[in-house]
Design a protein around this motif. Structure first.
Motif, PDB file in Angstrom:
ATOM      1  N   THR A 158      -6.202  14.397   9.069  1.00 43.54           N
ATOM      2  CA  THR A 158      -6.639  12.995   9.117  1.00 43.54           C
ATOM      3  C   THR A 158      -6.376  12.349  10.480  1.00 43.54           C
ATOM      4  O   THR A 158      -6.238  11.133  10.584  1.00 43.54           O
ATOM      5  CB  THR A 158      -5.935  12.176   8.011  1.00 43.54           C
ATOM      6  N   GLY A 166     -13.746   6.313   5.676  1.00 37.86           N
ATOM      7  CA  GLY A 166     -13.114   7.606   5.860  1.00 37.86           C
ATOM      8  C   GLY A 166     -13.713   8.383   7.023  1.00 37.86           C
ATOM      9  O   GLY A 166     -14.872   8.190   7.402  1.00 37.86           O
ATOM     10  N   LEU A 187     -12.660   3.845   9.500  1.00 36.58           N
ATOM     11  CA  LEU A 187     -11.450   3.607   8.710  1.00 36.58           C
ATOM     12  C   LEU A 187     -11.788   3.085   7.316  1.00 36.58           C
ATOM     13  O   LEU A 187     -11.092   3.372   6.349  1.00 36.58           O
ATOM     14  CB  LEU A 187     -10.543   2.614   9.432  1.00 36.58           C
ATOM     15  N   LYS A 188     -12.870   2.337   7.210  1.00 37.21           N
ATOM     16  CA  LYS A 188     -13.262   1.790   5.916  1.00 37.21           C
ATOM     17  C   LYS A 188     -13.776   2.879   4.978  1.00 37.21           C
ATOM     18  O   LYS A 188     -13.378   2.941   3.803  1.00 37.21           O
ATOM     19  CB  LYS A 188     -14.345   0.723   6.103  1.00 37.21           C
ATOM     20  N   ALA A 228       0.837  -1.206   0.000  1.00 35.41           N
ATOM     21  CA  ALA A 228       0.000   0.000   0.000  1.00 35.41           C
ATOM     22  C   ALA A 228       0.870   1.253   0.000  1.00 35.41           C
ATOM     23  O   ALA A 228       0.565   2.242  -0.686  1.00 35.41           O
ATOM     24  CB  ALA A 228      -0.924  -0.007   1.218  1.00 35.41           C
ATOM     25  N   SER A 236      -8.338   9.192  11.723  1.00 37.50           N
ATOM     26  CA  SER A 236      -7.946   7.887  11.186  1.00 37.50           C
ATOM     27  C   SER A 236      -6.816   7.284  12.016  1.00 37.50           C
ATOM     28  O   SER A 236      -6.837   6.095  12.353  1.00 37.50           O
ATOM     29  CB  SER A 236      -7.508   8.022   9.726  1.00 37.50           C
ATOM     30  N   SER A 278      -4.311   8.278   4.600  1.00 37.65           N
ATOM     31  CA  SER A 278      -4.794   7.800   5.900  1.00 37.65           C
ATOM     32  C   SER A 278      -4.872   6.278   5.950  1.00 37.65           C
ATOM     33  O   SER A 278      -4.631   5.675   7.001  1.00 37.65           O
ATOM     34  CB  SER A 278      -6.167   8.403   6.213  1.00 37.65           C
ATOM     35  N   THR A 279      -5.178   5.630   4.819  1.00 34.98           N
ATOM     36  CA  THR A 279      -5.244   4.173   4.794  1.00 34.98           C
ATOM     37  C   THR A 279      -3.875   3.559   5.036  1.00 34.98           C
ATOM     38  O   THR A 279      -3.724   2.606   5.817  1.00 34.98           O
ATOM     39  CB  THR A 279      -5.794   3.686   3.442  1.00 34.98           C
ATOM     40  N   ALA A 304      -7.013   3.901  14.323  1.00 34.34           N
ATOM     41  CA  ALA A 304      -6.056   2.813  14.112  1.00 34.34           C
ATOM     42  C   ALA A 304      -5.301   2.485  15.395  1.00 34.34           C
ATOM     43  O   ALA A 304      -5.062   1.305  15.709  1.00 34.34           O
ATOM     44  CB  ALA A 304      -5.087   3.180  12.997  1.00 34.34           C
ATOM     45  N   GLN A 310      -4.971   8.080  -0.457  1.00 34.79           N
ATOM     46  CA  GLN A 310      -4.366   6.870   0.118  1.00 34.79           C
ATOM     47  C   GLN A 310      -3.681   7.116   1.461  1.00 34.79           C
ATOM     48  O   GLN A 310      -3.391   6.168   2.194  1.00 34.79           O
ATOM     49  CB  GLN A 310      -3.336   6.306  -0.862  1.00 34.79           C
ATOM     50  N   ALA A 323      -2.807   3.915   8.636  1.00 34.23           N
ATOM     51  CA  ALA A 323      -3.534   3.083   9.595  1.00 34.23           C
ATOM     52  C   ALA A 323      -2.800   1.774   9.862  1.00 34.23           C
ATOM     53  O   ALA A 323      -2.724   1.315  11.013  1.00 34.23           O
ATOM     54  CB  ALA A 323      -4.950   2.811   9.091  1.00 34.23           C
ATOM     55  N   TYR A 324      -2.244   1.157   8.818  1.00 32.79           N
ATOM     56  CA  TYR A 324      -1.489  -0.084   9.022  1.00 32.79           C
ATOM     57  C   TYR A 324      -0.324   0.155   9.981  1.00 32.79           C
ATOM     58  O   TYR A 324      -0.029  -0.680  10.848  1.00 32.79           O
ATOM     59  CB  TYR A 324      -0.930  -0.596   7.690  1.00 32.79           C
TER      60      TYR A 324
END
Length: 410
Positions: free
Chosen positions: A318, A375, A372-373, A161, A321, A182-183, A325, A180, A186-187
């Motif tokens: 963000t 936003g 998170l899914k 990602a 997010s 914030s996604t 997480a 992309q 999160a990880y």
């Protein structure tokens, strides 16, 4: 920049932990009703049945694809890893054996051992609860295995990602990179304490501008890229509220963007290599379940020290997010060790109930602002009253959670 795949040579220690989780069950000890076959390809993960009866199950995984693959049995939340088998070479077969309790699960394969996996499918186990054997040592080893698998899975998804994100930033595709950001973070935020244990790695990846200046180090990582993507307007202030953000600031040139993108991926590769190494497993084992418990507490501290104030993602807004997480990672670590707290009698069970209520209340309040899914709203839209509500719920959870480690060790 090429993302390095997991080196096969370092899988031994992780695989050994997996045996502790799944149990050393001979094939002859698994009934015919408990045997299932799994066919893994580049885009599918086909399991011979979607249901089973509680007890010892054996998943015979046959890799029919062109890449080394993995197979996972996930808990109902789709995050916790109940069991996994790794490093199944093309054309090869391996078996995952687990003692499965009644409940809902998911099965998924991970060709290439990176990303979110393919063919995620619901799997249900009926019947009566099965008594687990092996004593306290086996249960502790199971907890360590589950947490090691969770961390590894998050980094497995983080690296590809981040490459997509870094490529968009490097190429000047700012709208795509913003979407992309914030996604990808999160990880990282779910397992941040692991990076913090590696000396300068977390500062290189996650320091804010003022932190880097205070420490006298080069400012790189997520937030350096963030400021490029959300360039400050004239007169905008830094997060300290005094220094103009655009003072001595100029957007990065294409060459500078390439350098920052490559640096981000190199640092994340270092994190990836660590969590797939013998050193990571040995470090988890040395800290024991107290280390996992302390990680849960540490992640909640991360929220209190930056996200709740809105200083973490100052340019993008963000923060919610990252907040969510951190909470997810904290809850995951707690779930791995909760049975040890519950085993401490009435006080331990009471503490677990308090922590459960705290997580539920905080998650419900966060859900008001998004997910998170799908936003989250920009942190600038959160009112002072809502910030106080989040702070109160955070403090209400932090108080019993701070007692978790002492309870487990007591």
């Amino acid at each position: 920049m090429t993302i390095a795949r997991r080196p096969i040579a370092v899988l031994g220690a992780v695989a050994a932990l997996g045996l502790a989780l799944t149990g050393c069950v001979a094939k002859s000890d698994v009934s015919a009703a408990g045997r299932l076959t799994v066919s893994s390809t580049a885009d599918a993960c086909s399991v011979s049945a979607a249901t089973a009866t509680s007890g010892t199950l054996a998943f015979d995984v046959n890799n029919k694809g062109d890449e080394v693959t993995e197979f996972y049995l996930l808990a109902e939340d789709g995050v916790r890893i109940v069991g996994e088998v790794e490093n199944v070479a093309p054309g090869a077969s391996r078996t995952l054996t687990v003692v499965a309790q009644p409940g809902k699960y998911f099965t998924v394969c991970k060709p290439g051992m990176l990303g979110a996996g393919v063919g995620r499918t619901a799997f249900a186990v009926s019947g009566e609860k099965v008594a687990e054997t092996g004593g306290d040592a086996a249960q502790k080893q199971k907890a360590l295995t589950q947490y090691a698998s969770y961390v590894k899975d998050q980094v497995d998804q983080l690296l590809p990602a981040a490459k997509t994100f870094a490529d968009a930033y490097r190429g000047g595709e700012d709208a795509a990179a913003k979407a992309q950001f914030s996604t990808v973070r999160a990880y990282y935020e779910r397992i941040e304490p692991i990076a913090e244990q590696l000396g300068t790695l977390d500062p290189r990846l996650d320091f804010r501008e003022l932190d880097a200046k205070a420490e006298g180090i080069d400012w790189t990582g997520f937030h350096r890229i963030e400021k490029d993507l959300w360039a400050p307007a004239a007169g905008a202030m830094n997060s300290d509220g005094t220094t103009p953000a655009n003072l001595d600031w100029a957007p990065s040139t294409p060459a500078e963007r390439a350098t920052f993108a490559d640096k981000l991926l190199a640092d994340l590769q270092e994190l990836y290599d660590h969590v797939h190494s013998d050193a990571f497993v040995k470090d988890l084992e040395s800290k024991g379940i107290a280390g996992i418990s302390n990680g849960s507490i540490s992640l909640l501290d991360e929220v209190a020290n930056g996200k709740i104030t809105g200083e973490e993602d100052w340019w993008s807004g963000t923060d919610l997010s990252d907040f969510a997480a951190n909470v997810e990672g904290s809850k995951m670590a707690f779930s791995v060790v909760r049975e040890f707290a519950e085993s401490k009698g009435a006080e331990g069970k009471k503490l677990v109930e308090q922590i459960d209520r705290g997580f539920s209340a905080l998650e419900a309040e966060l859900a008001v602002h998004g997910s998170l899914k799908d936003g989250f709203a920009s942190y600038s839209t959160v009112t002072e009253t809502q910030k106080r509500d989040l702070t109160d719920l955070l403090n209400a959870l932090a108080e019993p959670l701070s007692k978790l480690t002492s309870t487990i060790l007591g």
